[in-house]
Design an enzyme around this catalytic site. Sequence first.
Site, PDB file in Angstrom:
ATOM      1  N   ASP A 198      13.512  18.691  20.663  1.00 29.75           N
ATOM      2  CA  ASP A 198      13.508  19.852  19.769  1.00 29.75           C
ATOM      3  C   ASP A 198      13.580  19.437  18.296  1.00 29.75           C
ATOM      4  O   ASP A 198      13.399  20.264  17.406  1.00 29.75           O
ATOM      5  CB  ASP A 198      14.677  20.779  20.128  1.00 29.75           C
ATOM      6  CG  ASP A 198      14.516  22.169  19.545  1.00 29.75           C
ATOM      7  OD1 ASP A 198      13.399  22.474  19.055  1.00 29.75           O
ATOM      8  OD2 ASP A 198      15.488  22.943  19.584  1.00 29.75           O
ATOM      9  N   LYS A 216      14.764  25.347  24.107  1.00 29.63           N
ATOM     10  CA  LYS A 216      15.666  26.238  23.367  1.00 29.63           C
ATOM     11  C   LYS A 216      16.149  27.371  24.264  1.00 29.63           C
ATOM     12  O   LYS A 216      15.469  27.727  25.235  1.00 29.63           O
ATOM     13  CB  LYS A 216      14.899  26.870  22.186  1.00 29.63           C
ATOM     14  CG  LYS A 216      14.597  25.929  21.052  1.00 29.63           C
ATOM     15  CD  LYS A 216      13.851  26.666  19.937  1.00 29.63           C
ATOM     16  CE  LYS A 216      13.515  25.731  18.788  1.00 29.63           C
ATOM     17  NZ  LYS A 216      14.694  25.239  18.071  1.00 29.63           N
ATOM     18  N   GLU A 261      11.402  18.052  16.569  1.00 32.10           N
ATOM     19  CA  GLU A 261       9.990  17.651  16.546  1.00 32.10           C
ATOM     20  C   GLU A 261       9.367  17.693  15.160  1.00 32.10           C
ATOM     21  O   GLU A 261       8.387  16.990  14.898  1.00 32.10           O
ATOM     22  CB  GLU A 261       9.182  18.539  17.495  1.00 32.10           C
ATOM     23  CG  GLU A 261       8.695  19.875  16.924  1.00 32.10           C
ATOM     24  CD  GLU A 261       9.815  20.814  16.496  1.00 32.10           C
ATOM     25  OE1 GLU A 261      10.946  20.650  17.000  1.00 32.10           O
ATOM     26  OE2 GLU A 261       9.574  21.692  15.647  1.00 32.10           O
ATOM     27  N   ARG A 297      10.396  16.607  12.256  1.00 35.46           N
ATOM     28  CA  ARG A 297      10.446  15.303  11.575  1.00 35.46           C
ATOM     29  C   ARG A 297       9.478  14.318  12.214  1.00 35.46           C
ATOM     30  O   ARG A 297       8.982  13.406  11.555  1.00 35.46           O
ATOM     31  CB  ARG A 297      11.891  14.777  11.574  1.00 35.46           C
ATOM     32  CG  ARG A 297      12.471  14.575  12.942  1.00 35.46           C
ATOM     33  CD  ARG A 297      13.985  14.473  12.930  1.00 35.46           C
ATOM     34  NE  ARG A 297      14.642  15.787  12.891  1.00 35.46           N
ATOM     35  CZ  ARG A 297      15.947  15.966  12.848  1.00 35.46           C
ATOM     36  NH1 ARG A 297      16.762  14.920  12.840  1.00 35.46           N
ATOM     37  NH2 ARG A 297      16.461  17.183  12.828  1.00 35.46           N
ATOM     38  N   ASP A 312       7.474  28.651  12.940  1.00 37.02           N
ATOM     39  CA  ASP A 312       7.745  27.233  12.696  1.00 37.02           C
ATOM     40  C   ASP A 312       6.577  26.520  11.992  1.00 37.02           C
ATOM     41  O   ASP A 312       6.611  25.310  11.793  1.00 37.02           O
ATOM     42  CB  ASP A 312       8.113  26.527  14.007  1.00 37.02           C
ATOM     43  CG  ASP A 312       9.128  25.398  13.802  1.00 37.02           C
ATOM     44  OD1 ASP A 312       9.782  25.369  12.752  1.00 37.02           O
ATOM     45  OD2 ASP A 312       9.241  24.547  14.702  1.00 37.02           O
ATOM     46  N   LYS A 363       5.012  21.459   7.405  1.00 35.01           N
ATOM     47  CA  LYS A 363       5.212  21.435   8.865  1.00 35.01           C
ATOM     48  C   LYS A 363       4.442  22.586   9.500  1.00 35.01           C
ATOM     49  O   LYS A 363       4.641  23.753   9.170  1.00 35.01           O
ATOM     50  CB  LYS A 363       6.711  21.552   9.188  1.00 35.01           C
ATOM     51  CG  LYS A 363       7.018  21.738  10.689  1.00 35.01           C
ATOM     52  CD  LYS A 363       8.529  21.805  10.987  1.00 35.01           C
ATOM     53  CE  LYS A 363       8.813  22.170  12.441  1.00 35.01           C
ATOM     54  NZ  LYS A 363      10.254  22.270  12.749  1.00 35.01           N
ATOM     55  N   ASP A 388       7.448  26.525  18.546  1.00 35.16           N
ATOM     56  CA  ASP A 388       8.454  25.514  18.880  1.00 35.16           C
ATOM     57  C   ASP A 388       9.367  26.031  19.993  1.00 35.16           C
ATOM     58  O   ASP A 388      10.317  26.765  19.749  1.00 35.16           O
ATOM     59  CB  ASP A 388       9.286  25.178  17.630  1.00 35.16           C
ATOM     60  CG  ASP A 388      10.354  24.114  17.928  1.00 35.16           C
ATOM     61  OD1 ASP A 388      10.275  23.476  19.005  1.00 35.16           O
ATOM     62  OD2 ASP A 388      11.240  23.930  17.068  1.00 35.16           O
TER      63      ASP A 388
HETATM   64  N1  BES Z   1      12.208  24.655  14.058  1.00 32.49           N
HETATM   65  C1  BES Z   1      13.503  24.218  14.371  1.00 32.49           C
HETATM   66  C2  BES Z   1      14.509  24.559  13.273  1.00 32.49           C
HETATM   67  C3  BES Z   1      14.935  25.992  13.186  1.00 32.49           C
HETATM   68  C4  BES Z   1      15.788  26.543  14.131  1.00 32.49           C
HETATM   69  C5  BES Z   1      14.520  26.766  12.129  1.00 32.49           C
HETATM   70  C6  BES Z   1      16.198  27.852  14.013  1.00 32.49           C
HETATM   71  C7  BES Z   1      14.948  28.074  12.008  1.00 32.49           C
HETATM   72  C8  BES Z   1      15.777  28.619  12.952  1.00 32.49           C
HETATM   73  C9  BES Z   1      13.529  22.712  14.556  1.00 32.49           C
HETATM   74  O1  BES Z   1      12.411  22.163  15.126  1.00 32.49           O
HETATM   75  C10 BES Z   1      14.673  22.410  15.459  1.00 32.49           C
HETATM   76  O2  BES Z   1      14.627  22.802  16.584  1.00 32.49           O
HETATM   77  N2  BES Z   1      15.678  21.718  14.941  1.00 32.49           N
HETATM   78  C11 BES Z   1      16.823  21.388  15.701  1.00 32.49           C
HETATM   79  C12 BES Z   1      17.221  19.981  15.360  1.00 32.49           C
HETATM   80  C13 BES Z   1      18.295  19.427  16.243  1.00 32.49           C
HETATM   81  C14 BES Z   1      17.762  19.237  17.631  1.00 32.49           C
HETATM   82  C15 BES Z   1      18.752  18.125  15.668  1.00 32.49           C
HETATM   83  C16 BES Z   1      17.936  22.380  15.345  1.00 32.49           C
HETATM   84  O3  BES Z   1      18.030  22.758  14.167  1.00 32.49           O
HETATM   85  O4  BES Z   1      18.651  22.800  16.238  1.00 32.49           O
HETATM   86 ZN    ZN Z   2      10.691  23.171  14.855  1.00 29.84          ZN
HETATM   87 MN    MN Z   3      12.515  22.190  17.251  1.00 32.73          MN
END
Ligand code: BES
Ligand code: ZN
Ligand code: MN
Length: 497
Positions: free
Chosen positions: A350, A280, A352, A354, A291, A268, A273
């Site tokens: 968010d 966020k 994104e 996947r 990210d 990835k 992000d």
């Molecule tokens: N890059 C983030 C995941 C992340 C968040 C990694 C905090 C490390 C620390 C990812 O893109 C994301 O935002 N995931 C969301 C998914 C949710 C919207 C289902 C998450 O984990 O909140």
């Molecule tokens: Zn992300």
């Molecule tokens: Mn995200």
Amino acid sequence: MEFSAKKVNLSKQKTACIVVGVFENQRLTDHGKTLDATSRGYLQMILKRGDLSGKVGRSLLLHAVPGLAAERVLLVGCGPEKDMDDARFLNIMTKTAEILRSMRCRDIVFTLHQLKLRGHDLDWKARQAAQLIRDRLYTFDYLKKRDPQSRPILAKILLAAQEASEVKPIQRGITQGVAIADGVDLAKDLGNLPANVCTPTYLAKRARELAKGVRTLSVQVLEERDLRRLKMGSFLSVTRGSRQPPKLITLQYKGGKTGTAPVVLVGKGITFDSGGISIKPSAAMDEMKYDMCGAASVLGALAAVSRLKLPINVVGIIPTCENLPDGNASKPGDIVTSMSGQTIEILNTDAEGRLILCDALTYAGRYKPDTVIDIATLTGACVIALGKHATGLIGNHQPLIDSLLAAGVTAADRAWQMPLWEEYQDQLQSNFADMANVGGREGGTITAACFLSRFTKDYRWAHLDIAGTAWRSGSNKGGTGRPVPLLIQYLIDKAGR
Ligand code: BES
Ligand code: ZN
Ligand code: MN
């Protein structure tokens, strides 16, 4: 920094510092006994005074020890003489490396890789020593006014052999340790670089540089128009809000026989992000420059694999773009068609990672892979489930998962399995498309993997969620280079080395 292996006479060795171990209850290691004998009991005398407990984490630096050619002796606490285990051994190496970082020695003679440790050979101990010294002495100061006083100056590390026959195994450990450390450093550097420097275009440039002049490595970079031609509607939906052009970077390493199916690593590469329209909260949002750590680990692993000339074929695939809000950005409720033909309702912009990975995973099928492993900072839920110590591991082929778990243990870069049960798939149900891109709060790491599993049915696949392990927050903020050691160990094992 240069590592070497040599049979040395510790007492006569000219060096800025000899590093030797001391156990609890004033017990010297064999090397310590040698130095004690030449110095006529000087070390024993100091231990008797009670100035060093021998506990792990304690140390004592001696200058001008009588009878020795070395300028200094660093005594390092190693804990009780009996029952050394992996965790303690690694802890001793880490603590020692931290002391070395703060010292002003240009060269040292190191002996702690000789500590007895059941279940591991000298190769492994030398490799861990080299890797951990490199890990603790890493600095990222390209973007600061450099202060020469705060930079470690350690340049030469001699790992002592007791017999001539030990030189080869120590040398093997050094070669692997240094290759892994180089890969880890690359992953750390790319992670630590800010998102205004480390853009998708920059990652493509670094990938090209990696391959320059290396006969076994080749690079291909696909542009936005190519992604459109490939019908990567899911990947493209993420980049819509950004002014930076997306890239699909493919690195091919050919070390094995032509025609043997490759291991494909998919990383990835979200260079920033923000969450997109599902934006966020601003606290710690800077950390979302990390990210792209999955992408960085793919580059680091390929660099090491080519350095080690492993006799296998490996392909690295990196979908990379930014996730930003904009008038043109994807909106919650938008439905896109992935390269696989399956449609996706984007309920949360968010989620994104996947969305770019699913198209890259479909694309990976073109390489007729032996195995596909994706690496992604995918879910905050993984940090809640496993904390910062274990990488999350999920896949569709148990023997592959077992190999990755074992590689993580050997490399001291551990992962922990979570289930990919059918029951969880229901959470991705959508009223308007083949699937939604989120499955609710419950089991967030698992439902993210469930989403990816719908694009990986044609091959053996495993997913590494490195959201908790790829970087550290707080005052020690910085990339860790994980899971480069795990990946390289898996590939070393695969190559039968
Ligand atoms: N890059 C983030 C995941 C992340 C968040 C990694 C905090 C490390 C620390 C990812 O893109 C994301 O935002 N995931 C969301 C998914 C949710 C919207 C289902 C998450 O984990 O909140
Ligand atoms: Zn992300
Ligand atoms: Mn995200």
